[in-house]
Design a protein around this motif. Structure first.
Motif, PDB file in Angstrom:
ATOM      1  N   GLN A 285      45.517  41.704  61.102  1.00 33.05           N
ATOM      2  CA  GLN A 285      44.968  42.606  62.106  1.00 33.05           C
ATOM      3  C   GLN A 285      43.535  42.202  62.422  1.00 33.05           C
ATOM      4  N   LYS A 286      43.309  41.784  63.631  1.00 30.42           N
ATOM      5  CA  LYS A 286      41.963  41.383  64.036  1.00 30.42           C
ATOM      6  C   LYS A 286      40.993  42.530  63.797  1.00 30.42           C
ATOM      7  N   GLY A 287      39.892  42.215  63.139  1.00 30.55           N
ATOM      8  CA  GLY A 287      38.863  43.204  62.890  1.00 30.55           C
ATOM      9  C   GLY A 287      38.950  43.913  61.558  1.00 30.55           C
ATOM     10  N   VAL A 288      40.049  43.734  60.825  1.00 33.41           N
ATOM     11  CA  VAL A 288      40.141  44.345  59.496  1.00 33.41           C
ATOM     12  C   VAL A 288      39.033  43.763  58.629  1.00 33.41           C
ATOM     13  N   PHE A 289      38.357  44.625  57.879  1.00 27.93           N
ATOM     14  CA  PHE A 289      37.251  44.199  57.025  1.00 27.93           C
ATOM     15  C   PHE A 289      37.787  43.872  55.636  1.00 27.93           C
ATOM     16  N   VAL A 290      37.433  42.690  55.149  1.00 31.56           N
ATOM     17  CA  VAL A 290      37.935  42.204  53.864  1.00 31.56           C
ATOM     18  C   VAL A 290      36.766  41.951  52.927  1.00 31.56           C
ATOM     19  N   LEU A 291      36.946  42.342  51.686  1.00 38.44           N
ATOM     20  CA  LEU A 291      35.978  42.054  50.637  1.00 38.44           C
ATOM     21  C   LEU A 291      36.716  41.320  49.528  1.00 38.44           C
ATOM     22  N   ALA A 292      36.229  40.124  49.192  1.00 39.47           N
ATOM     23  CA  ALA A 292      36.825  39.318  48.121  1.00 39.47           C
ATOM     24  C   ALA A 292      35.766  39.145  47.038  1.00 39.47           C
ATOM     25  N   ILE A 293      36.052  39.669  45.853  1.00 37.42           N
ATOM     26  CA  ILE A 293      35.086  39.636  44.756  1.00 37.42           C
ATOM     27  C   ILE A 293      35.676  38.856  43.594  1.00 37.42           C
ATOM     28  N   GLN A 294      34.948  37.863  43.122  1.00 32.21           N
ATOM     29  CA  GLN A 294      35.341  37.138  41.910  1.00 32.21           C
ATOM     30  C   GLN A 294      34.539  37.693  40.744  1.00 32.21           C
TER      31      GLN A 294
ATOM     32  N   GLU B 137      40.119  43.284  48.638  1.00 29.82           N
ATOM     33  CA  GLU B 137      40.110  44.599  49.274  1.00 29.82           C
ATOM     34  C   GLU B 137      40.176  44.430  50.786  1.00 29.82           C
ATOM     35  N   ARG B 138      40.994  45.247  51.440  1.00 25.07           N
ATOM     36  CA  ARG B 138      41.104  45.223  52.898  1.00 25.07           C
ATOM     37  C   ARG B 138      40.962  46.648  53.419  1.00 25.07           C
ATOM     38  N   TYR B 139      40.096  46.801  54.390  1.00 24.21           N
ATOM     39  CA  TYR B 139      39.804  48.117  54.967  1.00 24.21           C
ATOM     40  C   TYR B 139      40.017  48.068  56.476  1.00 24.21           C
TER      41      TYR B 139
ATOM     42  N   GLU C  70      42.756  57.042  49.743  1.00 24.87           N
ATOM     43  CA  GLU C  70      42.043  56.284  50.773  1.00 24.87           C
ATOM     44  C   GLU C  70      43.049  55.587  51.684  1.00 24.87           C
ATOM     45  N   PRO C  71      43.632  56.326  52.625  1.00 24.48           N
ATOM     46  CA  PRO C  71      44.689  55.748  53.462  1.00 24.48           C
ATOM     47  C   PRO C  71      44.223  54.606  54.358  1.00 24.48           C
ATOM     48  N   ARG C  72      42.941  54.488  54.623  1.00 26.28           N
ATOM     49  CA  ARG C  72      42.453  53.410  55.478  1.00 26.28           C
ATOM     50  C   ARG C  72      42.037  52.186  54.664  1.00 26.28           C
ATOM     51  N   THR C  73      42.257  52.252  53.348  1.00 25.73           N
ATOM     52  CA  THR C  73      42.157  51.052  52.510  1.00 25.73           C
ATOM     53  C   THR C  73      43.537  50.415  52.580  1.00 25.73           C
ATOM     54  N   LEU C  74      43.628  49.282  53.234  1.00 27.45           N
ATOM     55  CA  LEU C  74      44.915  48.660  53.532  1.00 27.45           C
ATOM     56  C   LEU C  74      45.468  47.882  52.353  1.00 27.45           C
ATOM     57  N   SER C  75      44.591  47.305  51.541  1.00 24.66           N
ATOM     58  CA  SER C  75      44.990  46.560  50.345  1.00 24.66           C
ATOM     59  C   SER C  75      43.883  46.707  49.313  1.00 24.66           C
ATOM     60  N   TYR C  76      44.291  46.767  48.056  1.00 24.64           N
ATOM     61  CA  TYR C  76      43.316  46.887  46.970  1.00 24.64           C
ATOM     62  C   TYR C  76      44.001  46.315  45.744  1.00 24.64           C
ATOM     63  N   GLU C  77      43.745  45.050  45.464  1.00 23.21           N
ATOM     64  CA  GLU C  77      44.521  44.342  44.441  1.00 23.21           C
ATOM     65  C   GLU C  77      43.637  43.500  43.552  1.00 23.21           C
ATOM     66  N   LEU C  78      44.008  43.454  42.301  1.00 23.87           N
ATOM     67  CA  LEU C  78      43.329  42.642  41.306  1.00 23.87           C
ATOM     68  C   LEU C  78      44.263  41.496  40.919  1.00 23.87           C
ATOM     69  N   ALA C  79      43.728  40.285  40.844  1.00 23.71           N
ATOM     70  CA  ALA C  79      44.526  39.115  40.462  1.00 23.71           C
ATOM     71  C   ALA C  79      43.761  38.322  39.401  1.00 23.71           C
ATOM     72  N   ILE C  80      44.511  37.709  38.505  1.00 24.29           N
ATOM     73  CA  ILE C  80      43.933  36.859  37.464  1.00 24.29           C
ATOM     74  C   ILE C  80      44.274  35.416  37.810  1.00 24.29           C
ATOM     75  N   ALA C  81      43.286  34.538  37.727  1.00 26.30           N
ATOM     76  CA  ALA C  81      43.489  33.125  38.084  1.00 26.30           C
ATOM     77  C   ALA C  81      44.572  32.499  37.199  1.00 26.30           C
ATOM     78  N   ASP C  82      45.395  31.676  37.808  1.00 26.09           N
ATOM     79  CA  ASP C  82      46.470  31.032  37.047  1.00 26.09           C
ATOM     80  C   ASP C  82      45.959  29.913  36.151  1.00 26.09           C
ATOM     81  N   THR C  83      44.782  29.392  36.428  1.00 22.41           N
ATOM     82  CA  THR C  83      44.243  28.285  35.632  1.00 22.41           C
ATOM     83  C   THR C  83      43.118  28.714  34.696  1.00 22.41           C
ATOM     84  N   ASP C  84      42.673  29.967  34.821  1.00 24.12           N
ATOM     85  CA  ASP C  84      41.584  30.465  33.977  1.00 24.12           C
ATOM     86  C   ASP C  84      41.759  31.967  33.781  1.00 24.12           C
ATOM     87  N   PRO C  85      42.273  32.399  32.636  1.00 26.67           N
ATOM     88  CA  PRO C  85      42.548  33.824  32.429  1.00 26.67           C
ATOM     89  C   PRO C  85      41.302  34.698  32.325  1.00 26.67           C
TER      90      PRO C  85
END
Length: 139
Positions: free
Chosen positions: A34-43, A92-94, A70-85
């Motif tokens: 979706q054009k304009g969706v705000f994304v935050l990527a935190i390592q 996060e997508r808003y 928070e219905p306008r939070t479109l995605s909120y997910e935590l992932a662990i790197a496959d090569t470094d635990p």
């Protein structure tokens, strides 16, 4: 027509984009970006998996709160790197940047999470970048 038949018809009508009926709710399998969706990527980098797991235990109730309130939070997910635990990504997508700054960042659960992570007895390194989606591809 039986309830199952209605469900089958609904899935059939959705075609390639598809959907899944999980735990009583419809979930899109693929959605166009979706054009304009705000994304935050935190390592977040930890010294040990044990430290990472403590952080995750603090994050888990926040993620539950976000999903439920928070219905306008479109995605909120935590992932662990496959090569470094000890390396994690929080994606996060808003719907808008204001949904991050004027809703999520001022919620009591987020403020409690932030305070708790600042008081952890071990170091971790957090870096991040924000983005705007361009509506190319799908999520």
């Amino acid at each position: 027509m039986a309830a199952g038949a209605h469900l089958g018809e609904a899935v059939k009508l959705l075609g390639v984009t598809g959907a899944a009926f999980i735990a009583g709710k419809w979930h899109q399998r693929r959605r166009r970006g979706q054009k304009g969706v705000f994304v935050l990527a935190i390592q977040v980098k930890f010294e040990s998996e044990a430290d990472r797991d403590i952080f995750i235990d603090l994050f888990r109730p926040l993620a539950k709160y976000v999903a439920e309130h928070e219905p306008r939070t479109l995605s909120y997910e935590l992932a662990i790197a496959d090569t470094d635990p000890t390396l994690m990504l929080i994606h996060e997508r808003y719907a808008t940047k204001k949904d991050l700054t004027e809703v999520h960042h001022i919620s009591e659960p987020f403020l409690a999470f932030k305070k708790a992570t600042q008081e952890l007895p071990f170091p971790f390194v957090k870096t991040g970048q924000s983005y705007y989606e361009q509506g190319i591809g799908y999520m």
